[in-house]
Design a protein around this motif. Structure first.
Motif, mmCIF file in Angstrom:
data_model
loop_
_atom_site.group_PDB
_atom_site.id
_atom_site.type_symbol
_atom_site.label_atom_id
_atom_site.label_comp_id
_atom_site.label_asym_id
_atom_site.label_seq_id
_atom_site.Cartn_x
_atom_site.Cartn_y
_atom_site.Cartn_z
ATOM 1 N N LEU A 81 0.854 -1.189 0.000
ATOM 2 C CA LEU A 81 0.000 0.000 0.000
ATOM 3 C C LEU A 81 0.888 1.236 0.000
ATOM 4 O O LEU A 81 1.862 1.301 0.751
ATOM 5 C CB LEU A 81 -0.896 0.022 1.242
ATOM 6 N N SER A 82 0.548 2.209 -0.809
ATOM 7 C CA SER A 82 1.349 3.435 -0.833
ATOM 8 C C SER A 82 0.493 4.595 -1.332
ATOM 9 O O SER A 82 -0.631 4.411 -1.811
ATOM 10 C CB SER A 82 2.585 3.266 -1.720
ATOM 11 N N LYS A 83 1.058 5.779 -1.209
ATOM 12 C CA LYS A 83 0.406 7.001 -1.681
ATOM 13 C C LYS A 83 1.303 7.639 -2.729
ATOM 14 O O LYS A 83 2.506 7.767 -2.528
ATOM 15 C CB LYS A 83 0.180 7.960 -0.504
ATOM 16 N N GLN A 84 0.718 8.015 -3.839
ATOM 17 C CA GLN A 84 1.453 8.705 -4.885
ATOM 18 C C GLN A 84 0.705 9.980 -5.229
ATOM 19 O O GLN A 84 -0.266 9.957 -5.971
ATOM 20 C CB GLN A 84 1.617 7.834 -6.126
ATOM 21 N N GLY A 85 1.147 11.084 -4.627
ATOM 22 C CA GLY A 85 0.428 12.326 -4.825
ATOM 23 C C GLY A 85 -0.972 12.229 -4.273
ATOM 24 O O GLY A 85 -1.185 11.959 -3.087
ATOM 25 N N ASP A 86 -1.954 12.405 -5.121
ATOM 26 C CA ASP A 86 -3.360 12.343 -4.716
ATOM 27 C C ASP A 86 -3.966 10.953 -4.935
ATOM 28 O O ASP A 86 -5.183 10.799 -4.863
ATOM 29 C CB ASP A 86 -4.176 13.371 -5.511
ATOM 30 N N LEU A 87 -3.118 9.959 -5.175
ATOM 31 C CA LEU A 87 -3.603 8.621 -5.486
ATOM 32 C C LEU A 87 -3.257 7.619 -4.400
ATOM 33 O O LEU A 87 -2.232 7.734 -3.726
ATOM 34 C CB LEU A 87 -3.008 8.128 -6.811
ATOM 35 N N GLN A 88 -4.111 6.619 -4.254
ATOM 36 C CA GLN A 88 -3.848 5.467 -3.400
ATOM 37 C C GLN A 88 -3.475 4.300 -4.299
ATOM 38 O O GLN A 88 -4.187 3.984 -5.253
ATOM 39 C CB GLN A 88 -5.079 5.122 -2.559
ATOM 40 N N SER A 89 -2.333 3.685 -4.020
ATOM 41 C CA SER A 89 -1.832 2.581 -4.831
ATOM 42 C C SER A 89 -1.921 1.281 -4.034
ATOM 43 O O SER A 89 -1.420 1.196 -2.911
ATOM 44 C CB SER A 89 -0.385 2.840 -5.259
ATOM 45 N N ILE A 90 -2.558 0.276 -4.615
ATOM 46 C CA ILE A 90 -2.710 -1.051 -3.995
ATOM 47 C C ILE A 90 -2.114 -2.067 -4.968
ATOM 48 O O ILE A 90 -2.638 -2.257 -6.069
ATOM 49 C CB ILE A 90 -4.184 -1.369 -3.715
ATOM 50 N N THR A 91 -1.016 -2.698 -4.572
ATOM 51 C CA THR A 91 -0.264 -3.542 -5.497
ATOM 52 C C THR A 91 -0.131 -4.962 -4.974
ATOM 53 O O THR A 91 0.389 -5.182 -3.877
ATOM 54 C CB THR A 91 1.143 -2.972 -5.750
ATOM 55 N N VAL A 92 -0.596 -5.917 -5.772
ATOM 56 C CA VAL A 92 -0.407 -7.338 -5.481
ATOM 57 C C VAL A 92 0.814 -7.795 -6.269
ATOM 58 O O VAL A 92 0.862 -7.654 -7.500
ATOM 59 C CB VAL A 92 -1.644 -8.167 -5.882
ATOM 60 N N SER A 93 1.810 -8.346 -5.564
ATOM 61 C CA SER A 93 3.065 -8.727 -6.200
ATOM 62 C C SER A 93 3.389 -10.184 -5.951
ATOM 63 O O SER A 93 3.135 -10.717 -4.858
ATOM 64 C CB SER A 93 4.225 -7.875 -5.658
ATOM 65 N N GLY A 94 3.966 -10.826 -6.957
ATOM 66 C CA GLY A 94 4.429 -12.194 -6.814
ATOM 67 C C GLY A 94 5.695 -12.400 -7.621
ATOM 68 O O GLY A 94 5.898 -11.756 -8.653
ATOM 69 N N SER A 95 6.565 -13.276 -7.152
ATOM 70 C CA SER A 95 7.776 -13.596 -7.906
ATOM 71 C C SER A 95 8.204 -15.019 -7.602
ATOM 72 O O SER A 95 7.925 -15.553 -6.518
ATOM 73 C CB SER A 95 8.908 -12.620 -7.571
ATOM 74 N N THR A 96 8.872 -15.625 -8.565
ATOM 75 C CA THR A 96 9.412 -16.972 -8.405
ATOM 76 C C THR A 96 10.547 -17.149 -9.402
ATOM 77 O O THR A 96 10.716 -16.319 -10.309
ATOM 78 C CB THR A 96 8.323 -18.034 -8.638
ATOM 79 N N PHE A 166 -0.820 20.202 2.305
ATOM 80 C CA PHE A 166 -1.817 19.814 1.308
ATOM 81 C C PHE A 166 -3.224 19.769 1.890
ATOM 82 O O PHE A 166 -4.058 18.968 1.469
ATOM 83 C CB PHE A 166 -1.453 18.439 0.735
ATOM 84 N N GLN A 167 -3.491 20.626 2.860
ATOM 85 C CA GLN A 167 -4.786 20.641 3.534
ATOM 86 C C GLN A 167 -5.925 20.713 2.518
ATOM 87 O O GLN A 167 -5.890 21.495 1.565
ATOM 88 C CB GLN A 167 -4.867 21.831 4.481
ATOM 89 N N SER A 168 -6.926 19.838 2.716
ATOM 90 C CA SER A 168 -8.113 19.741 1.854
ATOM 91 C C SER A 168 -7.817 19.096 0.504
ATOM 92 O O SER A 168 -8.705 19.021 -0.358
ATOM 93 C CB SER A 168 -8.761 21.124 1.630
ATOM 94 N N GLU A 169 -6.587 18.639 0.298
ATOM 95 C CA GLU A 169 -6.246 17.882 -0.905
ATOM 96 C C GLU A 169 -6.093 16.409 -0.524
ATOM 97 O O GLU A 169 -5.755 16.084 0.610
ATOM 98 C CB GLU A 169 -4.947 18.397 -1.515
ATOM 99 N N PRO A 170 -6.317 15.490 -1.462
ATOM 100 C CA PRO A 170 -6.174 14.063 -1.136
ATOM 101 C C PRO A 170 -4.810 13.704 -0.570
ATOM 102 O O PRO A 170 -4.700 12.824 0.299
ATOM 103 C CB PRO A 170 -6.422 13.376 -2.485
ATOM 104 N N ALA A 171 -3.756 14.365 -1.040
ATOM 105 C CA ALA A 171 -2.398 14.047 -0.585
ATOM 106 C C ALA A 171 -2.181 14.330 0.898
ATOM 107 O O ALA A 171 -1.171 13.914 1.467
ATOM 108 C CB ALA A 171 -1.370 14.826 -1.408
#
Length: 421
Positions: A81-96, A166-171
Motif C-alpha cells: 500500500l502506498s500514496k502517490q500524490g493524490d492517489l492510493q496505490s494497492i499492489t499485489v506482487s508475486g515472484s518466483t 496539502f490541507q483539503s487535498e487528497p495528498a
C-alpha cells in the motif's frame, strides 16, 4: 537477446508492461490498482487490498496459501500500500524463479500467474463479505500500522507536514486511513470496497523476466472481462498544490529526546530536470548545501535533507535538531536556499549533481523493482525516453535553469516537533 520493453493496452484503463531482460533468473508480476485517495474510503480499500494476499477460495487460510507459495521454490506473494500524490496505490506482487531453473522443469510461472489471479479475482469471501478470521487479523494489522505511524518520528514529521501543506487535498491523508475509519470497516464494507477497486481503479500490470510469457495477456483479459468496468475514475498523477498566501507554522509537543523541523516549499511551473538537479545541489547529496553547511560546518542538526515531491510540485526539507538550535537551523535552511537562488554554486558542483543523476540512471535494470519504477515513471509522464535520452535531458540543464527552479520555491508550511515541557 537484448533488453526489451512493451506496454500492451488491454483496455482504456488497463495496461500490461512487459520488461524482458535475459540476465534475470526470476519472474516478477505486479498488479497495481490506482484510485483517487479519498479519506472516507482509504481504510476500507487498504483493508480490502491486504486481504487479497492472505487467502483465496482455492487456499482459504493464510497457512494454506503460504504452503502453496513455499512449494513454488520459496516464491513471494505480498501486498503493498502506498500514496502517490493524490492517489492510493494497492499492489499485489508475486515472484518466483524462472521455469528453466526449476529442478524438474516445473511450470512455476504458470502457477504464479494463476495464484495471483486467484487471489485478486477469487478472494475468500461468502455472501458478499470477507470471511471473519482473516478479516479480523488484517483489521488488527491495519490498526497496528496506523497507531505505529507516530513511532517513526521522522516519517511522522513528514506526514504531519504534508497534512498541513496539502490541507483539503487528497495528498494530505494517509493511504491507510484513520483509526476510527479502520475500526468502522466491516467484512461487508471491505468486500464492497474490493468490488469498487476492481470496477473503478486504473490498473497497470508489470511483468519482468528473462523471456516473454504469452499466457499473461490473455489471462488478464479474461479475468477483467468478467468485471463491470464502465465507471473508471479519472487518474491524475500530477496535481500541483496551491501556494498559501502566508506560510503556516504548526508546532506539536511530544515526548521526544530529539526535536524535528520540516519546511515545505511550493513550486510554480518548473522544468522537472532542473528541479531534480537543484534538489541534489540543495539538500539530497553529501555535497549539498544543507549537508555541508547546516549539518557539517555549523553543527545545527543531526541530519538535514531535502526531498522533491514531483507529483505535488513541492520540496520538503526535514532535519533532527536540539530544541535550542531550532530557530538557527530554520534560518540557515532558508539562507542556503537564498544561496541557491543567488547562484552561489560552482560549475563543478553542478557537474557533480549531473554525475549523481547519471549514477542513479545507470542503476536502473539492476533489479526488477528498478525497472518497474522506471517504466511506471515514464508512463506517468507520458514519456517514451531511453535511459540515454533521459541522461541527455539532465545534461542539457543550465545554470540559468537551476536558478529558475530555485527561485520558484516559496515557503508554504513549517512543522516543528518540540519536546514536552
Amino acid at each position: 537477446m537484448a533488453t526489451s520493453y512493451q506496454r500492451i493496452v488491454l483496455s482504456d484503463s488497463i495496461g500490461l508492461h512487459q520488461i524482458i531482460d535475459p540476465k534475470f533468473k526470476t519472474n516478477t508480476l505486479k498488479v497495481r490498482f490506482l484510485l483517487p485517495l479519498h479519506p472516507a474510503h482509504a481504510a476500507a480499500h487498504a483493508l480490502a487490498g491486504s486481504l487479497l494476499t492472505t487467502s483465496c477460495q482455492k487456499y482459504p487460510s493464510l497457512a494454506a496459501l503460504s504452503k502453496k507459495v513455499n512449494l513454488l521454490y520459496g516464491a513471494s506473494l505480498f501486498l503493498a500500500l502506498s500514496k502517490q500524490g493524490d492517489l492510493q496505490s494497492i499492489t499485489v506482487s508475486g515472484s518466483t524463479i524462472a521455469n528453466p531453473f526449476a529442478l524438474e522443469q516445473e511450470d512455476l510461472m504458470g502457477e504464479l500467474l494463476q495464484l495471483v489471479l486467484d487471489c485478486i479475482f477469487h478472494p475468500h469471501a461468502e455472501h458478499g463479505a470477507f470471511c471473519q478470521p482473516e478479516f479480523q487479523i488484517k483489521q488488527k494489522d491495519l490498526l497496528d500500522t496506523i497507531e505505529a505511524e507516530i513511532n517513526n518520528k521522522r516519517d511522522y514529521t513528514l506526514m504531519q507536514t504534508c497534512k498541513t501543506a496539502f490541507q483539503s487535498e487528497p495528498a494530505a491523508y494517509s493511504c491507510y486511513g484513520t483509526k476510527e475509519d479502520a475500526l468502522a470497516v466491516t467484512p461487508e464494507s471491505a468486500f464492497a470496497a474490493y468490488q469498487t477497486m476492481l470496477q473503478t481503479a486504473a490498473v497497470e500490470v508489470f511483468f519482468v523476466g528473462p523471456a516473454p510469457d504469452p499466457r499473461i495477456q490473455p489471462a488478464l483479459e479474461a479475468a477483467f472481462a468478467a468485471m463491470d468496468r464502465t465507471k473508471i475514475q479519472p487518474i491524475a498523477f500530477f496535481s500541483a498544490s496551491p501556494i498559501k498566501p502566508e506560510p503556516v507554522t504548526i508546532a506539536e509537543k511530544l515526548p521526544v529526546h530529539q526535536s524535528k523541523l520540516a519546511l515545505a516549499f511550493k513550486l510554480q511551473q518548473v522544468d522537472p530536470y532542473a528541479m531534480k538537479l537543484m534538489n541534489l545541489l540543495y539538500g539530497q547529496t553529501p555535497f549539498s548545501k544543507l549537508f555541508l553547511n547546516v549539518r557539517e560546518k555549523k553543527s545545527l542538526c543531526y541530519y538535514c535533507t531535502s526531498t522533491y515531491l514531483e507529483t505535488k510540485q513541492t520540496l520538503l526539507v526535514d532535519c533532527g535538531v536540539e530544541a535550542e538550535n531550532m530557530e538557527a537551523a530554520q534560518q540557515e535552511i532558508l539562507l542556503q536556499l537564498q544561496e541557491m537562488q543567488a547562484g552561489h554554486f560552482t560549475d563543478e558542483e553542478l557537474e557533480h549533481a549531473k554525475y549523481s543523476a547519471y549514477n542513479t540512471l545507470k542503476g536502473i535494470g539492476d533489479t526488477p523493482a528498478s525497472y518497474i519504477k522506471w517504466y511506471f515513471s515514464q508512463f506517468c509522464h507520458h514519456a517514451d525516453r531511453s535511459l540515454e535520452e533521459e541522461l541527455q535531458c539532465y545534461q542539457a540543464v543550465t545554470r540559468e535553469d537551476i536558478l529558475q527552479a530555485a527561485n520558484s520555491c516559496v515557503l508554504d508550511t513549517i512543522y516543528r516537533m518540540e519536546q514536552e515541557d
